[in-house]
Design a protein around this motif. Sequence first.
Motif, PDB file in Angstrom:
ATOM      1  N   LEU A 222       0.876  -0.951   0.079  1.00  0.00           N
ATOM      2  CA  LEU A 222       0.009  -0.031   0.170  1.00  0.00           C
ATOM      3  C   LEU A 222       0.959   1.179   0.076  1.00  0.00           C
ATOM      4  O   LEU A 222       1.718   1.725   0.689  1.00  0.00           O
ATOM      5  CB  LEU A 222      -0.535  -0.368   1.347  1.00  0.00           C
ATOM      6  CG  LEU A 222      -1.723   1.300   1.124  1.00  0.00           C
ATOM      7  CD1 LEU A 222      -3.374   0.897   0.177  1.00  0.00           C
ATOM      8  CD2 LEU A 222      -2.877   1.254   2.938  1.00  0.00           C
ATOM      9  N   GLU A 224       1.173   5.484  -0.194  1.00  0.00           N
ATOM     10  CA  GLU A 224       0.371   6.937   0.056  1.00  0.00           C
ATOM     11  C   GLU A 224       1.827   8.026   0.035  1.00  0.00           C
ATOM     12  O   GLU A 224       2.782   7.668   0.362  1.00  0.00           O
ATOM     13  CB  GLU A 224       0.173   6.969   1.556  1.00  0.00           C
ATOM     14  CG  GLU A 224      -0.727   7.579   1.583  1.00  0.00           C
ATOM     15  CD  GLU A 224      -1.216   7.870   3.136  1.00  0.00           C
ATOM     16  OE1 GLU A 224      -1.652   9.104   3.992  1.00  0.00           O
ATOM     17  OE2 GLU A 224      -0.893   7.738   4.037  1.00  0.00           O
ATOM     18  N   LYS A 322      -3.193   7.364  -2.454  1.00  0.00           N
ATOM     19  CA  LYS A 322      -3.134   6.196  -1.718  1.00  0.00           C
ATOM     20  C   LYS A 322      -3.581   5.121  -3.519  1.00  0.00           C
ATOM     21  O   LYS A 322      -4.816   5.242  -3.532  1.00  0.00           O
ATOM     22  CB  LYS A 322      -4.299   5.781  -0.947  1.00  0.00           C
ATOM     23  CG  LYS A 322      -4.030   6.909   0.486  1.00  0.00           C
ATOM     24  CD  LYS A 322      -4.988   6.701   1.664  1.00  0.00           C
ATOM     25  CE  LYS A 322      -4.266   7.658   2.433  1.00  0.00           C
ATOM     26  NZ  LYS A 322      -5.456   8.474   2.551  1.00  0.00           N
ATOM     27  N   HIS A 468      -4.269  -9.810   5.569  1.00  0.00           N
ATOM     28  CA  HIS A 468      -5.520  -9.724   4.680  1.00  0.00           C
ATOM     29  C   HIS A 468      -6.959  -8.565   4.963  1.00  0.00           C
ATOM     30  O   HIS A 468      -7.758  -8.164   5.092  1.00  0.00           O
ATOM     31  CB  HIS A 468      -5.413  -9.910   3.879  1.00  0.00           C
ATOM     32  CG  HIS A 468      -4.627 -10.276   2.610  1.00  0.00           C
ATOM     33  ND1 HIS A 468      -4.476  -9.575   1.410  1.00  0.00           N
ATOM     34  CD2 HIS A 468      -3.236 -10.542   2.084  1.00  0.00           C
ATOM     35  CE1 HIS A 468      -2.950  -9.253   1.643  1.00  0.00           C
ATOM     36  NE2 HIS A 468      -2.603 -10.070   1.726  1.00  0.00           N
ATOM     37  N   TYR A 471      -7.298  -5.080   7.045  1.00  0.00           N
ATOM     38  CA  TYR A 471      -6.946  -4.338   5.507  1.00  0.00           C
ATOM     39  C   TYR A 471      -8.366  -4.516   4.786  1.00  0.00           C
ATOM     40  O   TYR A 471      -9.154  -3.027   4.484  1.00  0.00           O
ATOM     41  CB  TYR A 471      -5.802  -4.800   4.458  1.00  0.00           C
ATOM     42  CG  TYR A 471      -6.269  -3.900   3.039  1.00  0.00           C
ATOM     43  CD1 TYR A 471      -5.315  -2.336   3.077  1.00  0.00           C
ATOM     44  CD2 TYR A 471      -6.664  -4.238   2.017  1.00  0.00           C
ATOM     45  CE1 TYR A 471      -5.485  -1.634   2.402  1.00  0.00           C
ATOM     46  CE2 TYR A 471      -6.955  -3.398   1.554  1.00  0.00           C
ATOM     47  CZ  TYR A 471      -6.472  -2.059   1.199  1.00  0.00           C
ATOM     48  OH  TYR A 471      -5.896  -1.726   0.332  1.00  0.00           O
ATOM     49  N   ALA A 472      -9.073  -5.660   4.757  1.00  0.00           N
ATOM     50  CA  ALA A 472     -10.475  -5.357   4.688  1.00  0.00           C
ATOM     51  C   ALA A 472     -11.346  -5.011   5.737  1.00  0.00           C
ATOM     52  O   ALA A 472     -12.489  -3.830   4.724  1.00  0.00           O
ATOM     53  CB  ALA A 472     -10.764  -7.003   4.124  1.00  0.00           C
ATOM     54  N   GLN A 474     -10.567  -2.811   7.534  1.00  0.00           N
ATOM     55  CA  GLN A 474     -10.520  -0.982   7.296  1.00  0.00           C
ATOM     56  C   GLN A 474     -10.952  -0.534   6.304  1.00  0.00           C
ATOM     57  O   GLN A 474     -11.693   0.901   6.097  1.00  0.00           O
ATOM     58  CB  GLN A 474      -8.657  -0.200   6.965  1.00  0.00           C
ATOM     59  CG  GLN A 474      -8.231  -1.366   8.380  1.00  0.00           C
ATOM     60  CD  GLN A 474      -8.188  -0.001   9.436  1.00  0.00           C
ATOM     61  OE1 GLN A 474      -8.757   1.081   9.361  1.00  0.00           O
ATOM     62  NE2 GLN A 474      -7.734  -0.884  10.827  1.00  0.00           N
ATOM     63  N   SER A 475     -11.318  -0.825   4.911  1.00  0.00           N
ATOM     64  CA  SER A 475     -11.378  -0.150   3.942  1.00  0.00           C
ATOM     65  C   SER A 475     -13.168  -0.465   3.559  1.00  0.00           C
ATOM     66  O   SER A 475     -13.414   0.680   3.283  1.00  0.00           O
ATOM     67  CB  SER A 475     -11.322  -1.586   2.916  1.00  0.00           C
ATOM     68  OG  SER A 475     -10.539  -1.148   2.327  1.00  0.00           O
ATOM     69  N   GLU A 476     -13.587  -1.706   4.354  1.00  0.00           N
ATOM     70  CA  GLU A 476     -15.304  -1.648   4.945  1.00  0.00           C
ATOM     71  C   GLU A 476     -15.388  -0.107   5.412  1.00  0.00           C
ATOM     72  O   GLU A 476     -16.303   0.784   5.054  1.00  0.00           O
ATOM     73  CB  GLU A 476     -15.516  -2.726   5.659  1.00  0.00           C
ATOM     74  CG  GLU A 476     -17.174  -2.851   5.935  1.00  0.00           C
ATOM     75  CD  GLU A 476     -17.320  -4.508   5.897  1.00  0.00           C
ATOM     76  OE1 GLU A 476     -18.800  -4.498   6.482  1.00  0.00           O
ATOM     77  OE2 GLU A 476     -16.732  -5.016   6.029  1.00  0.00           O
ATOM     78  N   GLN A 478     -13.823   2.405   5.664  1.00  0.00           N
ATOM     79  CA  GLN A 478     -14.335   4.053   5.345  1.00  0.00           C
ATOM     80  C   GLN A 478     -15.307   3.830   3.524  1.00  0.00           C
ATOM     81  O   GLN A 478     -15.764   5.182   3.915  1.00  0.00           O
ATOM     82  CB  GLN A 478     -12.611   3.286   4.118  1.00  0.00           C
ATOM     83  CG  GLN A 478     -11.416   3.898   4.755  1.00  0.00           C
ATOM     84  CD  GLN A 478     -11.255   5.167   5.389  1.00  0.00           C
ATOM     85  OE1 GLN A 478     -11.895   6.483   4.727  1.00  0.00           O
ATOM     86  NE2 GLN A 478     -10.766   5.694   6.367  1.00  0.00           N
ATOM     87  N   TRP A 479     -15.654   2.321   3.503  1.00  0.00           N
ATOM     88  CA  TRP A 479     -17.085   2.464   2.328  1.00  0.00           C
ATOM     89  C   TRP A 479     -17.349   3.189   2.947  1.00  0.00           C
ATOM     90  O   TRP A 479     -18.769   3.866   2.568  1.00  0.00           O
ATOM     91  CB  TRP A 479     -17.087   1.211   1.803  1.00  0.00           C
ATOM     92  CG  TRP A 479     -18.303   0.830   1.025  1.00  0.00           C
ATOM     93  CD1 TRP A 479     -18.359   1.565   0.065  1.00  0.00           C
ATOM     94  CD2 TRP A 479     -19.399   0.243   1.455  1.00  0.00           C
ATOM     95  NE1 TRP A 479     -19.572   0.676  -0.101  1.00  0.00           N
ATOM     96  CE2 TRP A 479     -20.407   0.683   0.722  1.00  0.00           C
ATOM     97  CE3 TRP A 479     -19.926  -0.834   2.514  1.00  0.00           C
ATOM     98  CZ2 TRP A 479     -21.394  -0.484   0.635  1.00  0.00           C
ATOM     99  CZ3 TRP A 479     -21.190  -0.910   2.249  1.00  0.00           C
ATOM    100  CH2 TRP A 479     -21.532  -0.713   2.076  1.00  0.00           C
TER     101      TRP A 479
END
Length: 606
Positions: A222, A224, A322, A468, A471-472, A474-476, A478-479
Motif C-alpha cells: 500500500l 501513500e 493512496k 488482509h 485491510y478489508a 479498514q476498507s469497509e 472507509q466505505w
Amino acid sequence: MRHHNTLLRVLGVVIVAAALPRAAAQEAGSPADALPDGTSKVRVSDRGRVQLHVADLPLAEVLKLLSVHGKRNIIASPEVKGSVTANLYDVTFEEALDAVLIPNGAGYRSSGNFIYVYTLAQLAEMAARAAERSQTRVFRLSYLSGRDALTYLMPLLGDEKERVGTITPSPLPATGIGSGSDDGGGDASTAQDFILVTAPPEKMREIERLLKELDVRPKQVLIEATILRAELKDENALGIDFTIVGGVDLEKLGATSSGIQNVTLGELPQDRLERFNASAITSFTKDVPGGGITVGVIKDQVAIFLRALEQVTDTTVLANPKVLALNKQKGQVIVGRRDGFLTTTVTETQAVQTVEFLETGTQLIFRPFIGDDGFVRVELHPEDSVGFVNAQGLPSEQTTEVTTNVIVRDGDTILIGGLFREVATDARNQVPALGSIPGLGNFFRSKNDTTAREEVIILLTVHVVKDHAEYARQSEEQWENVERLRVGLRQGMMWHGRERLAESHYQRACASYASGNERKALWHVNLALHNNGRLLPAIQMREKLLRRRAWDEEGANTRAFIYRLIARERGIDAAYFARPGPPFSGGSVPPTTPGSKAQAGESGTN
C-alpha cells in the motif's frame, strides 16, 4: 546413479581416462601425442576450446585423448566403435564430441561429472524405457503463469540432448485493460493457468516440490504519497502623483477630480493664452495596483496623490493519493482533468491534425519490489500539476513532480522531494535625477517590492499488507464513512424536494412495517412512489405489502421476442414478467416463468 553403475557392470568399462602429465607421456615415447611434424593431436585451452588433428585414428583413442587433455571423465560402451579423421579448430568440447561421435553412429549423455558414450540405438532404447516409466500430470497454478513455470522447471528434465520428459504450459491469456481498447478477449483462454508435465516419477516429485515453493500468493504493498505545495507572495507598492500648474489655478482651468484621486485638467481659457503658463505632472500611482489606500490633496495650483498597497497571498495545496498494488506490478492513480488540444503534422503532401490531451491534477505512478528483509524498493513518480489550453490551442502546465527509485523500510515515511525557493523583486520607476534625491526623491518615484516564497514537500509511506482481513475491515470502514457523507449531503437538501419527500415517506413506511402496521406502511409507500416513481426499494415493499406485482403493457412486439421464443421451445405458454396470461384450457394458470410456479390470481409488473 545406481542405474549407470549397473549398466557399467554389464557393459564393462572400456575407457577410463585419467589426466597424465605431459612430461611422462613424452618420456614413454607414446606416438599418440604427436604428429610426424611434432604437433600435438589434441589441444584444449584454458577456455575449454579444442583443437584436434587426427587421421584414421580409432574412436577409442580419440576419446582417450579428449579425456586426458580436456580433463573430463569419459566412459564408453563396448559397442561404440569406429575411426576418426578430422581437423578441428577452436571448437567447444561438446562440439568436438559431436564431430567424432555422430559419424560413427554414437552419442553421449552427461550425468554429474561423467560423460557416457553410447550408440544411437542404445540411446533410443534408453529413451524408450524412460518413456515407458513416465507419468503425465496436470499442475494447476494459482499465481505462477504457465510460461514462467516452463522456464523454471524445464532444467529439471535435463538439457536438449538428454531430456527425459516434456512440459506444456497453458495458452497465454489476453492482457491489457486500457480504456481506449476495444478488445473483448475473443477466443483467448479463460481457463486457470496450468502446466501439463510428462516425466519419470522421480522428476515428477521434484517438479511437485518446486511448484509448492514457487506458486505462492504474491505480496501486496500500500503506497501513500503526500504532496504539499505552499506559496506565499508578499507585495508592497507605493506611488505619488504631482500635478503643478503655473500661471492659472486649477479652478480656472476647469479641472475635475474623481473623489480627490486624480486631476483631469480642462481647456486653457483664451484670455490666458498670451500669458506665461506652465504645468508639471507625474503619474506614478498607475504603477500601483487597484485597492489599498489612496490619499489626495488638491489646493490652488498643486495636486498631490498617494497610493499604497500591500498584498499577501498564501496558497496551500495538499494531495494525498493512496493505491494498493501487487509486487512488481505497476500501480497508477490519476485524479484530475484532461484538456484536449490540436497538433498538426505537415508533410510534403498533406497536413494531418491530431488531438492530444494535457493531463493535470494529482498522479501517482509506481512499481514496488518487496523484499524479505522488511524493505521495499519502489520506482516512483508522484506529480501534482495544474494547466490549461489557451485560445490559440497552446497548452500550459505548472507541475510539481519527482521521479526516483528508493528503498523504504516497511511502514516508514520518508521525504523524497523537498524544494524551498524565494524570489525577491525590487522595482522602481522615477523622474530622472529628482527621484534620486534623498528624502525628497520619494515624491518623484514609485516602488514595487515583491517577495515570493514557494515550498514543495513530497512524502512517501510504504506499507506491506500482511493481514488482509484487517485491510478489508479498514476498507469497509472507509466505505461506511463515504456512505455517511453521501447521506449527510442529501439530508442537507431542502426538505420539500421530490426526492427528499420520497425518502422521508419510505423511511416512515419501513418504521410502520417494522411495528406491524401494514396499512400505514402502504400509505407511506404510495406517497413515496408518488414523489419518486423510480424508488426501487419502495416498489419492492409495495409488492410485498400487496402480495402482487403491478404491471403495465407497453405495446411493444419485440421487447420479449427472445423470451417468448425460448418459452415456446420449452413447451411453456405463459406471460412474461409475471403478467396475466390469456385464457388457458381447463382454467389453470400456467407458470409465469420457465420452471417456476405461479399463484392463481397474481398479476405482474414490467
